[in-house]
Design a protein around this motif. Structure first.
Motif, short mmCIF file in Angstrom:
data_model
loop_
_atom_site.label_atom_id
_atom_site.label_comp_id
_atom_site.label_asym_id
_atom_site.label_seq_id
_atom_site.Cartn_x
_atom_site.Cartn_y
_atom_site.Cartn_z
N SER A 140 -7.88 -8.39 -1.74
CA SER A 140 -8.72 -7.30 -2.26
C SER A 140 -7.98 -6.49 -3.32
O SER A 140 -8.56 -6.08 -4.32
CB SER A 140 -9.16 -6.38 -1.12
N GLY A 176 -10.04 -7.50 -6.24
CA GLY A 176 -11.12 -6.53 -6.14
C GLY A 176 -11.87 -6.59 -4.81
O GLY A 176 -11.70 -7.52 -4.01
N ARG A 177 -12.71 -5.57 -4.59
CA ARG A 177 -13.43 -5.44 -3.32
C ARG A 177 -14.33 -6.63 -3.04
O ARG A 177 -14.38 -7.15 -1.92
CB ARG A 177 -14.27 -4.17 -3.31
N PHE A 218 -12.51 -2.52 0.98
CA PHE A 218 -12.98 -1.43 0.11
C PHE A 218 -11.81 -0.55 -0.34
O PHE A 218 -11.66 -0.26 -1.52
CB PHE A 218 -14.01 -0.59 0.85
N LEU A 219 -10.97 -0.16 0.62
CA LEU A 219 -9.84 0.71 0.30
C LEU A 219 -8.82 0.00 -0.59
O LEU A 219 -8.35 0.56 -1.58
CB LEU A 219 -9.17 1.19 1.59
N GLY A 257 -9.34 -2.64 -2.47
CA GLY A 257 -9.95 -2.95 -3.76
C GLY A 257 -9.96 -1.75 -4.70
O GLY A 257 -9.73 -1.89 -5.90
N SER A 258 -10.22 -0.58 -4.14
CA SER A 258 -10.21 0.65 -4.96
C SER A 258 -8.82 0.92 -5.51
O SER A 258 -8.65 1.28 -6.68
CB SER A 258 -10.67 1.85 -4.10
N LEU A 259 -7.81 0.72 -4.67
CA LEU A 259 -6.43 0.91 -5.12
C LEU A 259 -6.05 -0.15 -6.14
O LEU A 259 -5.41 0.14 -7.16
CB LEU A 259 -5.48 0.82 -3.91
N GLN A 303 -7.99 -1.70 -8.29
CA GLN A 303 -8.61 -1.45 -9.59
C GLN A 303 -7.74 -0.53 -10.44
O GLN A 303 -7.64 -0.70 -11.66
CB GLN A 303 -10.00 -0.82 -9.39
N TRP A 304 -7.12 0.42 -9.80
CA TRP A 304 -6.25 1.35 -10.52
C TRP A 304 -4.94 0.67 -10.89
O TRP A 304 -4.45 0.78 -12.02
CB TRP A 304 -5.99 2.56 -9.64
#
Length: 208
Positions: free
Chosen positions: A32, A36-37, A169-170, A172-174, A176-177
């Motif tokens: 992830s 990504g998510r 989700f968590l 994947g969000s990290l 992306q950054w």
């Protein structure tokens, strides 16, 4: 019908087991973060497909083979370890410009789903765990045990989907950054490779 209190205890135990650090949720975390998510979700679907196989194996009694046959256990775990080592080799070789772009995303879902399936079904410890865990909540006086085990396996998969999706989700969000930097992308690949290699070694050295 399985009593409500038994189902509540089973779901609680399943959620706690899914939260406990292990090969599957670490695999979801790394995939992830890198892809990504949505990629994590496809990995999760693959892992849960593998859980369906393990649940069916327990219901049919096939898991007993891996519990009693050292040869079958060894062969399956070496296949799994070899596949994880292959993923590690791919991750170590990858550079930032090899991260899938928009035109290649149609290739990602199937590959990630397949990774999840192979990783899960080639781990004989999962079948043996299910063989020890699921029957504890089944009662022969309440109907066919095989059907109860399949039902409990389904509940375990639902709990796993919930927990692993939260991890995806968590992470994947990290990711992306972090993936905005080519250097960090390359570092993430090296970390993933190290994780895969560690999982491969752990599986290869697992005793029956």
């Amino acid at each position: 019908m399985i009593p409500i209190d038994t189902l509540a205890a089973f779901l609680t135990a399943s959620i706690l087991l899914a939260l406990a650090p292990g090969p599957d949720n670490i695999f979801v975390l790394t995939q992830s973060a890198i892809n990504g998510r949505s990629a994590g979700i496809f990995v999760i679907l693959g892992l849960c497909t593998g859980l369906i196989v393990h649940s069916s194996a327990v219901a049919l009694g096939v898991a007993v083979i891996f519990q009693r046959s050292a040869t079958a256990f060894f062969i399956l775990k070496m296949i799994g370890a070899g596949y994880l080592a292959y993923l590690a080799w791919q991750a170590f070789r990858a550079s930032a410009d090899q991260i899938p772009n928009e035109s290649e995303k149609d290739l990602i879902p199937w590959k990630l789903y397949r990774r999840g399936v192979i990783m899960n079904i080639t781990n004989p410890k999962v079948s043996i765990f299910f063989l020890a865990f699921l029957p504890q909540f089944a009662d022969p006086l309440r109907g066919p045990v095989s059907m109860q085990i399949l039902f409990l396996g389904g509940l375990f998969i639902i709990a796993t989907l919930f927990v692993f999706s939260s991890i995806a989700f968590l992470a994947g969000s990290l990711g992306q950054w972090l993936n905005k930097s080519d250097r960090i992308q390359t570092t993430l690949n090296k970390i993933a490779g190290t994780v895969f290699l560690g999982l491969a070694l752990k599986l290869a050295t697992t005793k029956q």
